[in-house]
Design a protein around this motif. Structure first.
Motif, mmCIF file in Angstrom:
data_model
loop_
_atom_site.group_PDB
_atom_site.id
_atom_site.type_symbol
_atom_site.label_atom_id
_atom_site.label_comp_id
_atom_site.label_asym_id
_atom_site.label_seq_id
_atom_site.Cartn_x
_atom_site.Cartn_y
_atom_site.Cartn_z
ATOM 1 N N PHE A 276 33.374 36.218 41.021
ATOM 2 C CA PHE A 276 34.212 35.087 41.304
ATOM 3 C C PHE A 276 35.145 34.918 40.129
ATOM 4 C CE2 PHE A 276 31.457 34.638 44.798
ATOM 5 C CZ PHE A 276 32.238 34.068 45.644
ATOM 6 N N LYS A 277 35.076 35.772 39.236
ATOM 7 C CA LYS A 277 35.934 35.586 38.234
ATOM 8 C C LYS A 277 37.234 35.870 38.398
ATOM 9 C CE LYS A 277 32.613 36.393 34.324
ATOM 10 N NZ LYS A 277 32.415 37.334 33.198
ATOM 11 N N ARG A 278 38.456 35.553 37.635
ATOM 12 C CA ARG A 278 39.981 35.673 38.025
ATOM 13 C C ARG A 278 40.183 37.140 37.793
ATOM 14 N NH1 ARG A 278 44.895 35.444 35.079
ATOM 15 N NH2 ARG A 278 46.594 35.002 36.611
ATOM 16 N N LYS A 279 39.479 37.664 36.493
ATOM 17 C CA LYS A 279 39.759 39.069 36.198
ATOM 18 C C LYS A 279 38.675 39.934 36.518
ATOM 19 C CE LYS A 279 41.767 40.353 32.299
ATOM 20 N NZ LYS A 279 42.206 40.627 31.089
ATOM 21 N N ILE A 280 38.693 40.976 37.360
ATOM 22 C CA ILE A 280 37.529 41.967 37.762
ATOM 23 C C ILE A 280 37.762 43.167 37.226
ATOM 24 C CG2 ILE A 280 36.091 42.661 39.719
ATOM 25 C CD1 ILE A 280 36.338 39.644 39.678
ATOM 26 N N TRP A 281 36.702 43.654 36.364
ATOM 27 C CA TRP A 281 36.948 44.838 35.773
ATOM 28 C C TRP A 281 36.464 46.370 36.530
ATOM 29 C CZ3 TRP A 281 39.710 45.848 31.454
ATOM 30 C CH2 TRP A 281 39.894 44.724 30.562
ATOM 31 N N LEU A 282 37.203 47.099 36.614
ATOM 32 C CA LEU A 282 36.808 48.420 37.513
ATOM 33 C C LEU A 282 36.054 49.219 36.434
ATOM 34 C CD1 LEU A 282 40.380 48.967 39.114
ATOM 35 C CD2 LEU A 282 38.366 47.880 39.820
ATOM 36 N N ASP A 283 35.469 50.200 37.126
ATOM 37 C CA ASP A 283 34.501 51.167 36.532
ATOM 38 C C ASP A 283 35.409 52.055 35.474
ATOM 39 O OD1 ASP A 283 32.294 50.120 37.929
ATOM 40 O OD2 ASP A 283 32.431 51.667 39.230
ATOM 41 N N ASN A 284 36.619 52.211 35.711
ATOM 42 C CA ASN A 284 37.170 53.224 34.769
ATOM 43 C C ASN A 284 37.976 52.467 33.698
ATOM 44 O OD1 ASN A 284 39.332 51.872 36.234
ATOM 45 N ND2 ASN A 284 40.471 53.810 36.344
ATOM 46 N N GLY A 285 37.793 51.280 33.438
ATOM 47 C CA GLY A 285 38.573 50.381 32.538
ATOM 48 C C GLY A 285 39.697 49.546 32.988
ATOM 49 N N GLY A 286 40.211 49.894 34.306
ATOM 50 C CA GLY A 286 41.207 49.160 34.833
ATOM 51 C C GLY A 286 40.583 47.809 35.219
ATOM 52 N N VAL A 288 41.448 44.053 38.120
ATOM 53 C CA VAL A 288 42.048 43.558 39.240
ATOM 54 C C VAL A 288 42.207 41.880 38.817
ATOM 55 C CG1 VAL A 288 42.013 42.884 41.575
ATOM 56 C CG2 VAL A 288 41.039 44.950 40.897
ATOM 57 N N VAL A 289 43.432 41.236 39.027
ATOM 58 C CA VAL A 289 43.554 39.843 38.680
ATOM 59 C C VAL A 289 43.711 39.344 40.152
ATOM 60 C CG1 VAL A 289 44.982 37.830 38.020
ATOM 61 C CG2 VAL A 289 44.535 39.908 36.568
ATOM 62 N N VAL A 290 42.946 38.344 40.429
ATOM 63 C CA VAL A 290 42.791 37.490 41.959
ATOM 64 C C VAL A 290 43.260 36.185 41.617
ATOM 65 C CG1 VAL A 290 41.402 36.797 43.946
ATOM 66 C CG2 VAL A 290 40.748 38.752 42.325
ATOM 67 N N ASP A 291 44.382 35.820 42.448
ATOM 68 C CA ASP A 291 45.041 34.510 42.279
ATOM 69 C C ASP A 291 45.125 33.855 43.907
ATOM 70 O OD1 ASP A 291 45.647 33.800 39.510
ATOM 71 O OD2 ASP A 291 47.016 35.298 39.563
ATOM 72 N N HIS A 292 44.736 32.744 43.817
ATOM 73 C CA HIS A 292 44.970 31.806 45.333
ATOM 74 C C HIS A 292 45.967 30.974 45.499
ATOM 75 C CE1 HIS A 292 41.046 33.430 46.536
ATOM 76 N NE2 HIS A 292 40.533 33.358 45.279
ATOM 77 N N THR A 293 46.610 30.816 46.359
ATOM 78 C CA THR A 293 47.687 29.789 46.592
ATOM 79 C C THR A 293 47.296 29.007 47.915
ATOM 80 O OG1 THR A 293 49.081 31.197 47.816
ATOM 81 C CG2 THR A 293 49.522 31.176 45.548
ATOM 82 N N LEU A 296 48.378 32.167 50.594
ATOM 83 C CA LEU A 296 48.233 33.669 50.464
ATOM 84 C C LEU A 296 47.244 33.727 49.291
ATOM 85 C CD1 LEU A 296 50.040 34.889 48.390
ATOM 86 C CD2 LEU A 296 51.638 34.827 50.150
ATOM 87 N N THR A 297 46.332 34.847 49.330
ATOM 88 C CA THR A 297 46.000 35.302 48.152
ATOM 89 C C THR A 297 46.502 36.626 47.475
ATOM 90 O OG1 THR A 297 43.645 34.499 48.929
ATOM 91 C CG2 THR A 297 43.613 36.133 47.398
ATOM 92 N N VAL A 298 46.571 36.686 46.483
ATOM 93 C CA VAL A 298 47.380 37.851 45.656
ATOM 94 C C VAL A 298 46.290 38.706 44.668
ATOM 95 C CG1 VAL A 298 49.135 38.628 44.266
ATOM 96 C CG2 VAL A 298 49.404 36.589 45.778
ATOM 97 N N PHE A 299 46.117 39.986 45.005
ATOM 98 C CA PHE A 299 45.620 40.955 43.862
ATOM 99 C C PHE A 299 46.517 41.443 43.327
ATOM 100 C CE2 PHE A 299 42.473 39.855 47.320
ATOM 101 C CZ PHE A 299 41.314 39.720 46.733
#
Length: 413
Positions: A276-286, A288-293, A296-299
Protein backbone atom coordinates in the motif's frame (compact mmCIF):
# COMPACT_ATOMS: atom_id res chain seq x y z
CA UNK A 1 0.27 -23.06 -3.66
CA UNK A 2 -2.77 -20.96 -2.83
CA UNK A 3 -3.33 -20.37 0.88
CA UNK A 4 -6.07 -18.42 2.70
CA UNK A 5 -5.32 -16.87 6.09
CA UNK A 6 -8.15 -15.85 8.43
CA UNK A 7 -7.05 -13.69 11.35
CA UNK A 8 -9.67 -12.95 13.99
CA UNK A 9 -9.04 -10.12 16.43
CA UNK A 10 -11.15 -8.63 19.15
CA UNK A 11 -12.60 -5.92 16.91
CA UNK A 12 -11.79 -7.08 13.38
CA UNK A 13 -11.69 -10.11 11.09
CA UNK A 14 -9.08 -10.09 8.31
CA UNK A 15 -8.68 -12.41 5.33
CA UNK A 16 -5.58 -12.71 3.16
CA UNK A 17 -4.98 -14.83 0.06
CA UNK A 18 -1.41 -15.94 -0.61
CA UNK A 19 -0.29 -17.37 -3.94
CA UNK A 20 3.18 -18.95 -3.74
CA UNK A 21 3.74 -16.95 -0.54
CA UNK A 22 2.84 -13.66 -2.26
CA UNK A 23 -0.07 -11.63 -0.87
CA UNK A 24 -2.60 -11.09 -3.68
CA UNK A 25 -5.92 -10.32 -1.97
CA UNK A 26 -6.94 -8.80 1.33
CA UNK A 27 -10.23 -7.97 3.00
CA UNK A 28 -11.36 -7.00 6.47
CA UNK A 29 -14.51 -6.36 8.40
CA UNK A 30 -15.03 -4.80 11.79
CA UNK A 31 -17.26 -6.84 14.05
CA UNK A 32 -20.78 -5.46 13.91
CA UNK A 33 -20.16 -3.73 10.55
CA UNK A 34 -21.26 -4.95 7.15
CA UNK A 35 -20.66 -4.41 3.47
CA UNK A 36 -23.60 -2.81 1.67
CA UNK A 37 -23.16 -4.22 -1.85
CA UNK A 38 -25.76 -6.91 -2.50
CA UNK A 39 -28.16 -5.72 0.20
CA UNK A 40 -31.75 -4.93 -0.79
CA UNK A 41 -33.89 -2.11 0.59
CA UNK A 42 -37.37 -0.72 0.29
CA UNK A 43 -36.48 2.88 -0.47
CA UNK A 44 -38.46 6.08 -0.94
CA UNK A 45 -37.95 8.21 -4.06
CA UNK A 46 -37.04 11.72 -2.88
CA UNK A 47 -35.99 13.35 -6.15
CA UNK A 48 -36.39 12.66 -9.88
CA UNK A 49 -34.07 14.50 -12.29
CA UNK A 50 -35.27 14.29 -15.89
CA UNK A 51 -32.13 15.99 -17.21
CA UNK A 52 -29.94 13.27 -15.69
CA UNK A 53 -32.44 10.46 -16.37
CA UNK A 54 -31.94 9.44 -12.76
CA UNK A 55 -33.64 9.38 -9.39
CA UNK A 56 -32.43 9.61 -5.80
CA UNK A 57 -33.82 7.36 -3.09
CA UNK A 58 -33.68 7.39 0.67
CA UNK A 59 -32.72 3.82 1.64
CA UNK A 60 -31.78 4.64 5.21
CA UNK A 61 -28.11 5.48 4.65
CA UNK A 62 -26.31 8.75 5.32
CA UNK A 63 -26.51 9.77 1.65
CA UNK A 64 -29.36 9.18 -0.78
CA UNK A 65 -28.86 6.35 -3.29
CA UNK A 66 -28.56 6.97 -7.02
CA UNK A 67 -30.80 5.09 -9.49
CA UNK A 68 -29.97 5.56 -13.19
CA UNK A 69 -32.60 4.87 -15.83
CA UNK A 70 -30.70 1.85 -17.23
CA UNK A 71 -30.91 0.26 -13.79
CA UNK A 72 -34.68 0.24 -13.90
CA UNK A 73 -35.43 -0.38 -17.58
CA UNK A 74 -36.08 -3.85 -19.02
CA UNK A 75 -32.90 -5.23 -20.62
CA UNK A 76 -34.25 -5.04 -24.20
CA UNK A 77 -34.68 -1.26 -23.91
CA UNK A 78 -31.28 -0.51 -22.34
CA UNK A 79 -29.51 -0.91 -25.68
CA UNK A 80 -31.98 1.21 -27.67
CA UNK A 81 -31.67 4.86 -26.53
CA UNK A 82 -34.39 6.06 -28.91
CA UNK A 83 -36.94 3.77 -27.26
CA UNK A 84 -36.15 4.79 -23.71
CA UNK A 85 -38.94 6.52 -21.82
CA UNK A 86 -38.25 9.45 -19.51
CA UNK A 87 -37.29 8.65 -15.95
CA UNK A 88 -40.34 10.66 -14.84
CA UNK A 89 -42.54 8.06 -16.56
CA UNK A 90 -41.04 5.25 -14.47
CA UNK A 91 -40.77 6.64 -10.95
CA UNK A 92 -42.39 9.44 -8.99
CA UNK A 93 -41.42 11.33 -5.84
CA UNK A 94 -42.75 9.54 -2.77
CA UNK A 95 -42.91 6.14 -4.45
CA UNK A 96 -41.66 3.13 -2.47
CA UNK A 97 -39.32 0.94 -4.50
CA UNK A 98 -37.38 -2.28 -3.93
CA UNK A 99 -33.73 -1.68 -4.90
CA UNK A 100 -30.40 -3.49 -4.53
CA UNK A 101 -27.03 -1.85 -3.86
CA UNK A 102 -24.59 -2.53 -6.73
CA UNK A 103 -21.95 0.05 -5.77
CA UNK A 104 -21.25 1.19 -2.25
CA UNK A 105 -20.96 4.88 -1.30
CA UNK A 106 -17.61 6.30 -2.42
CA UNK A 107 -16.33 9.65 -1.21
CA UNK A 108 -19.08 12.24 -1.61
CA UNK A 109 -21.24 9.94 -3.74
CA UNK A 110 -24.07 7.85 -2.36
CA UNK A 111 -24.67 4.20 -3.15
CA UNK A 112 -25.72 3.19 -6.66
CA UNK A 113 -28.78 0.95 -6.75
CA UNK A 114 -30.69 -1.10 -9.29
CA UNK A 115 -33.97 -2.91 -9.77
CA UNK A 116 -32.16 -5.64 -11.76
CA UNK A 117 -31.92 -7.91 -8.73
CA UNK A 118 -29.34 -10.69 -8.42
CA UNK A 119 -28.35 -13.11 -5.69
CA UNK A 120 -24.96 -14.85 -6.00
CA UNK A 121 -24.52 -18.46 -5.00
CA UNK A 122 -21.71 -20.99 -4.97
CA UNK A 123 -22.04 -21.97 -8.63
CA UNK A 124 -24.02 -19.17 -10.20
CA UNK A 125 -25.87 -15.88 -9.90
CA UNK A 126 -29.66 -16.02 -9.79
CA UNK A 127 -31.59 -13.17 -11.42
CA UNK A 128 -35.29 -13.56 -10.58
CA UNK A 129 -36.52 -11.17 -13.29
CA UNK A 130 -33.87 -11.30 -16.00
CA UNK A 131 -35.06 -14.09 -18.36
CA UNK A 132 -31.45 -14.64 -19.42
CA UNK A 133 -28.91 -17.46 -19.13
CA UNK A 134 -25.18 -16.77 -19.30
CA UNK A 135 -21.84 -18.40 -18.58
CA UNK A 136 -18.69 -16.80 -17.17
CA UNK A 137 -16.34 -15.66 -19.93
CA UNK A 138 -13.47 -17.28 -18.05
CA UNK A 139 -14.89 -20.68 -18.99
CA UNK A 140 -13.46 -20.93 -22.51
CA UNK A 141 -14.39 -24.49 -23.51
CA UNK A 142 -17.41 -24.11 -25.80
CA UNK A 143 -18.79 -27.60 -25.08
CA UNK A 144 -18.68 -26.93 -21.34
CA UNK A 145 -20.28 -23.52 -21.80
CA UNK A 146 -23.14 -25.07 -23.73
CA UNK A 147 -23.57 -27.86 -21.16
CA UNK A 148 -23.85 -25.38 -18.30
CA UNK A 149 -26.22 -23.17 -20.24
CA UNK A 150 -28.56 -26.04 -21.05
CA UNK A 151 -28.41 -27.36 -17.49
CA UNK A 152 -29.49 -23.97 -16.14
CA UNK A 153 -32.22 -23.54 -18.75
CA UNK A 154 -33.78 -26.86 -17.76
CA UNK A 155 -34.08 -25.73 -14.13
CA UNK A 156 -35.28 -22.17 -14.61
CA UNK A 157 -38.88 -21.05 -14.45
CA UNK A 158 -40.30 -18.56 -16.98
CA UNK A 159 -38.86 -15.09 -16.48
CA UNK A 160 -35.91 -16.22 -14.35
CA UNK A 161 -32.24 -15.77 -15.23
CA UNK A 162 -28.98 -17.42 -14.20
CA UNK A 163 -25.26 -16.88 -14.88
CA UNK A 164 -22.93 -19.83 -14.28
CA UNK A 165 -19.83 -18.69 -12.40
CA UNK A 166 -16.29 -19.74 -13.24
CA UNK A 167 -16.37 -22.20 -10.34
CA UNK A 168 -19.25 -24.08 -12.02
CA UNK A 169 -16.93 -25.57 -14.64
CA UNK A 170 -17.21 -29.36 -14.43
CA UNK A 171 -19.91 -29.56 -11.75
CA UNK A 172 -23.03 -31.70 -12.14
CA UNK A 173 -26.49 -30.47 -13.05
CA UNK A 174 -27.77 -31.63 -9.66
CA UNK A 175 -25.37 -29.24 -7.93
CA UNK A 176 -26.61 -26.36 -10.09
CA UNK A 177 -30.17 -27.36 -9.20
CA UNK A 178 -29.42 -27.36 -5.47
CA UNK A 179 -27.72 -23.97 -5.72
CA UNK A 180 -30.59 -22.51 -7.73
CA UNK A 181 -33.20 -23.86 -5.28
CA UNK A 182 -31.42 -22.17 -2.37
CA UNK A 183 -31.14 -18.85 -4.23
CA UNK A 184 -34.79 -19.02 -5.28
CA UNK A 185 -35.78 -19.63 -1.65
CA UNK A 186 -33.87 -16.51 -0.59
CA UNK A 187 -35.60 -14.43 -3.24
CA UNK A 188 -39.01 -15.68 -2.10
CA UNK A 189 -38.21 -14.42 1.40
CA UNK A 190 -37.33 -11.02 -0.09
CA UNK A 191 -40.66 -10.94 -1.95
CA UNK A 192 -42.59 -11.73 1.22
CA UNK A 193 -40.77 -9.12 3.31
CA UNK A 194 -41.02 -6.43 0.64
CA UNK A 195 -44.77 -6.99 0.20
CA UNK A 196 -45.50 -6.54 3.89
CA UNK A 197 -46.47 -3.20 5.36
CA UNK A 198 -43.71 -1.50 7.29
CA UNK A 199 -41.56 1.56 7.67
CA UNK A 200 -39.88 3.00 4.60
CA UNK A 201 -36.95 2.95 4.15
CA UNK A 202 -36.01 -0.50 5.48
CA UNK A 203 -33.64 -3.33 4.63
CA UNK A 204 -35.23 -6.55 3.42
CA UNK A 205 -32.16 -8.60 2.41
CA UNK A 206 -28.59 -8.78 3.69
CA UNK A 207 -25.85 -10.32 1.61
CA UNK A 208 -23.36 -12.67 3.25
CA UNK A 209 -20.86 -11.36 5.77
CA UNK A 210 -17.10 -11.55 5.33
CA UNK A 211 -16.41 -15.21 6.12
CA UNK A 212 -19.44 -16.76 4.34
CA UNK A 213 -18.79 -14.54 1.31
CA UNK A 214 -15.16 -15.63 1.04
CA UNK A 215 -16.08 -19.29 1.48
CA UNK A 216 -18.67 -18.92 -1.27
CA UNK A 217 -16.51 -16.96 -3.70
CA UNK A 218 -12.89 -18.01 -3.08
CA UNK A 219 -12.59 -21.38 -1.34
CA UNK A 220 -12.22 -23.81 -4.24
CA UNK A 221 -10.22 -26.86 -5.30
CA UNK A 222 -7.25 -24.62 -6.12
CA UNK A 223 -6.89 -23.61 -2.45
CA UNK A 224 -4.34 -25.84 -0.74
CA UNK A 225 -5.24 -24.86 2.80
CA UNK A 226 -7.20 -22.38 4.87
CA UNK A 227 -5.60 -21.43 8.18
CA UNK A 228 -7.50 -19.65 10.96
CA UNK A 229 -6.28 -18.50 14.38
CA UNK A 230 -9.64 -18.72 16.18
CA UNK A 231 -11.36 -22.00 17.16
CA UNK A 232 -14.91 -20.63 16.94
CA UNK A 233 -14.21 -19.16 13.49
CA UNK A 234 -12.66 -22.49 12.46
CA UNK A 235 -15.83 -24.36 13.46
CA UNK A 236 -17.99 -21.81 11.63
CA UNK A 237 -15.91 -22.12 8.46
CA UNK A 238 -16.00 -25.92 8.54
CA UNK A 239 -19.77 -25.81 9.00
CA UNK A 240 -20.12 -23.50 5.98
CA UNK A 241 -17.87 -25.64 3.78
CA UNK A 242 -19.64 -28.85 4.81
CA UNK A 243 -22.85 -27.47 3.30
CA UNK A 244 -21.35 -26.80 -0.15
CA UNK A 245 -18.10 -28.77 -0.60
CA UNK A 246 -17.67 -31.28 2.24
CA UNK A 247 -14.65 -32.84 0.51
CA UNK A 248 -12.70 -29.63 1.24
CA UNK A 249 -13.24 -29.62 5.02
CA UNK A 250 -9.91 -31.35 5.60
CA UNK A 251 -8.07 -28.35 4.17
CA UNK A 252 -9.21 -26.09 7.03
CA UNK A 253 -6.82 -25.96 9.98
CA UNK A 254 -6.94 -24.15 13.31
CA UNK A 255 -3.51 -22.63 14.09
CA UNK A 256 -3.24 -21.35 17.68
CA UNK A 257 -0.83 -18.41 17.86
CA UNK A 258 0.97 -17.81 21.16
CA UNK A 259 3.06 -14.83 20.10
CA UNK A 260 2.55 -12.41 17.21
CA UNK A 261 -0.24 -13.06 14.71
CA UNK A 262 -1.09 -15.52 11.97
CA UNK A 263 -0.33 -12.82 9.41
CA UNK A 264 3.11 -12.32 10.96
CA UNK A 265 3.94 -16.00 10.65
CA UNK A 266 3.46 -15.88 6.87
CA UNK A 267 4.84 -12.33 6.37
CA UNK A 268 1.39 -11.14 5.28
CA UNK A 269 1.55 -8.01 7.46
CA UNK A 270 4.85 -6.89 5.93
CA UNK A 271 3.59 -7.52 2.40
CA UNK A 272 0.35 -5.71 3.20
CA UNK A 273 2.19 -2.62 4.42
CA UNK A 274 4.58 -2.62 1.45
CA UNK A 275 1.74 -3.22 -1.01
CA UNK A 276 0.00 0.00 0.00
CA UNK A 277 2.98 2.29 -0.34
CA UNK A 278 3.13 4.90 -3.10
CA UNK A 279 6.38 3.48 -4.47
CA UNK A 280 6.49 -0.29 -5.04
CA UNK A 281 9.88 -1.83 -5.81
CA UNK A 282 10.23 -4.57 -8.43
CA UNK A 283 12.52 -7.57 -8.09
CA UNK A 284 14.98 -6.23 -10.68
CA UNK A 285 15.42 -2.82 -9.04
CA UNK A 286 12.79 -0.99 -11.05
CA UNK A 287 9.75 0.48 -9.35
CA UNK A 288 6.11 1.46 -9.81
CA UNK A 289 4.55 4.67 -8.46
CA UNK A 290 0.81 4.60 -7.68
CA UNK A 291 -1.27 7.79 -7.60
CA UNK A 292 -5.01 8.13 -7.09
CA UNK A 293 -7.33 10.90 -8.25
CA UNK A 294 -11.10 11.25 -8.08
CA UNK A 295 -11.37 10.15 -11.72
CA UNK A 296 -8.72 7.45 -12.11
CA UNK A 297 -5.71 5.59 -10.78
CA UNK A 298 -2.31 6.05 -12.44
CA UNK A 299 0.64 3.65 -12.42
CA UNK A 300 4.02 5.02 -13.50
CA UNK A 301 6.75 2.47 -14.29
CA UNK A 302 10.45 3.38 -13.90
CA UNK A 303 13.74 1.49 -14.36
CA UNK A 304 15.06 2.74 -11.02
CA UNK A 305 18.27 0.93 -10.11
CA UNK A 306 17.99 -1.55 -13.00
CA UNK A 307 20.34 -0.72 -15.90
CA UNK A 308 20.11 -3.98 -17.88
CA UNK A 309 22.91 -5.64 -19.80
CA UNK A 310 21.99 -5.42 -23.51
CA UNK A 311 20.29 -2.17 -24.55
CA UNK A 312 17.58 0.24 -23.41
CA UNK A 313 14.84 -1.57 -25.35
CA UNK A 314 15.55 -4.84 -23.56
CA UNK A 315 15.85 -3.05 -20.22
CA UNK A 316 12.46 -1.39 -20.78
CA UNK A 317 10.81 -4.64 -21.84
CA UNK A 318 12.14 -6.61 -18.86
CA UNK A 319 11.02 -3.94 -16.40
CA UNK A 320 7.61 -3.51 -18.04
CA UNK A 321 6.89 -7.26 -17.94
CA UNK A 322 7.69 -7.37 -14.22
CA UNK A 323 5.61 -4.23 -13.68
CA UNK A 324 2.62 -5.70 -15.55
CA UNK A 325 2.54 -8.66 -13.15
CA UNK A 326 3.00 -6.46 -10.10
CA UNK A 327 0.33 -3.96 -11.18
CA UNK A 328 -2.13 -6.82 -11.69
CA UNK A 329 -1.37 -8.01 -8.15
CA UNK A 330 -1.79 -4.51 -6.73
CA UNK A 331 -5.18 -4.10 -8.42
CA UNK A 332 -6.41 -7.21 -6.62
CA UNK A 333 -4.70 -6.43 -3.32
CA UNK A 334 -5.92 -2.83 -3.12
CA UNK A 335 -9.22 -3.64 -4.85
CA UNK A 336 -8.72 -0.68 -7.19
CA UNK A 337 -11.68 0.00 -9.46
CA UNK A 338 -12.69 2.45 -12.16
CA UNK A 339 -10.46 3.90 -14.87
CA UNK A 340 -6.79 2.86 -14.70
CA UNK A 341 -3.92 4.36 -16.73
CA UNK A 342 -0.47 2.74 -16.88
CA UNK A 343 2.58 4.68 -18.08
CA UNK A 344 5.01 1.93 -19.01
CA UNK A 345 8.60 2.70 -20.04
CA UNK A 346 8.69 3.55 -23.76
CA UNK A 347 9.38 0.63 -26.10
CA UNK A 348 9.91 0.85 -29.85
CA UNK A 349 9.18 -2.76 -30.82
CA UNK A 350 5.52 -3.60 -31.39
CA UNK A 351 6.19 -7.21 -30.38
CA UNK A 352 7.40 -6.03 -26.96
CA UNK A 353 4.34 -3.85 -26.45
CA UNK A 354 2.15 -6.84 -27.32
CA UNK A 355 4.02 -9.02 -24.82
CA UNK A 356 3.23 -6.51 -22.08
CA UNK A 357 -0.47 -6.50 -23.02
CA UNK A 358 -0.49 -10.31 -23.14
CA UNK A 359 0.98 -10.41 -19.65
CA UNK A 360 -1.68 -8.02 -18.33
CA UNK A 361 -4.44 -10.08 -19.93
CA UNK A 362 -3.03 -13.34 -18.61
CA UNK A 363 -2.81 -11.96 -15.08
CA UNK A 364 -6.33 -10.50 -15.35
CA UNK A 365 -7.69 -14.05 -15.66
CA UNK A 366 -6.66 -14.60 -12.03
CA UNK A 367 -8.79 -11.63 -10.95
CA UNK A 368 -12.30 -12.39 -9.68
CA UNK A 369 -13.36 -8.82 -10.53
CA UNK A 370 -14.21 -7.98 -14.13
CA UNK A 371 -11.30 -6.24 -15.86
CA UNK A 372 -11.24 -4.80 -19.39
CA UNK A 373 -7.90 -3.93 -21.00
CA UNK A 374 -8.43 -1.44 -23.82
CA UNK A 375 -4.81 -1.47 -25.04
CA UNK A 376 -2.29 1.22 -25.95
CA UNK A 377 -3.41 4.78 -26.55
CA UNK A 378 -1.87 7.07 -29.19
CA UNK A 379 0.19 8.66 -26.41
CA UNK A 380 1.77 5.34 -25.49
CA UNK A 381 -0.26 4.69 -22.32
CA UNK A 382 -2.21 1.55 -21.45
CA UNK A 383 -5.85 2.15 -20.60
CA UNK A 384 -7.97 -0.33 -18.68
CA UNK A 385 -10.97 -0.51 -16.38
CA UNK A 386 -11.82 -2.66 -13.38
CA UNK A 387 -15.29 -2.98 -11.94
CA UNK A 388 -15.73 -0.85 -8.84
CA UNK A 389 -18.14 -2.12 -6.21
CA UNK A 390 -16.84 -0.51 -3.05
CA UNK A 391 -14.12 1.90 -1.97
CA UNK A 392 -10.63 0.51 -2.48
CA UNK A 393 -8.74 -0.97 0.47
CA UNK A 394 -6.57 2.18 0.56
CA UNK A 395 -9.41 3.93 2.37
CA UNK A 396 -9.64 1.09 4.90
CA UNK A 397 -5.95 0.77 5.73
CA UNK A 398 -4.86 4.40 5.57
CA UNK A 399 -5.88 7.81 6.89
CA UNK A 400 -5.33 11.02 4.92
CA UNK A 401 -2.52 13.16 6.37
CA UNK A 402 -3.91 16.17 8.24
CA UNK A 403 -0.91 18.30 7.27
CA UNK A 404 -0.67 17.85 3.49
CA UNK A 405 -4.20 16.41 2.98
CA UNK A 406 -2.78 13.60 0.89
CA UNK A 407 -0.82 15.71 -1.60
CA UNK A 408 2.55 14.54 -0.33
CA UNK A 409 3.75 18.14 0.00
CA UNK A 410 3.92 20.48 2.98
CA UNK A 411 4.01 24.29 2.67
CA UNK A 412 7.29 25.99 3.63
CA UNK A 413 6.85 28.25 6.62
Amino acid sequence: MKRILVQCGQDQIEVAVMENDRLVEYDSEFRGAEHLAGNMYIGRVVNVLQGMQAAFLDIGLEKNAFLYIDDILPAHLEKHPKQKPLITELVTVGQALLVQVVKEPVGSKGARVTTHYSIPGRWGVYMPRADYVGVSRKIENEAERERLKQAAERQLQPGEGFIARTAAEGISESMITADLDELRRRWQIVEVQSSQQGVVPRKVYTDFGLLPRWIRDVFRDDVGELLVNDKDAHDTIVSLIRQVSPELCGRVRHIPIQTGTLFDRFQANTQLENGFKRKIWLDNGGYVVVDHTEALTVFDVNTGRYTGSIDMEQTAKDTNLLAAKEISRLLRLRDIGGLIIIDFIDMNAAVHRQQVLDTLESEAKRDRTKTVIEGWTRLGLVEMTRKKVRDGKDKITMTRCEVCEGSGWVWNK
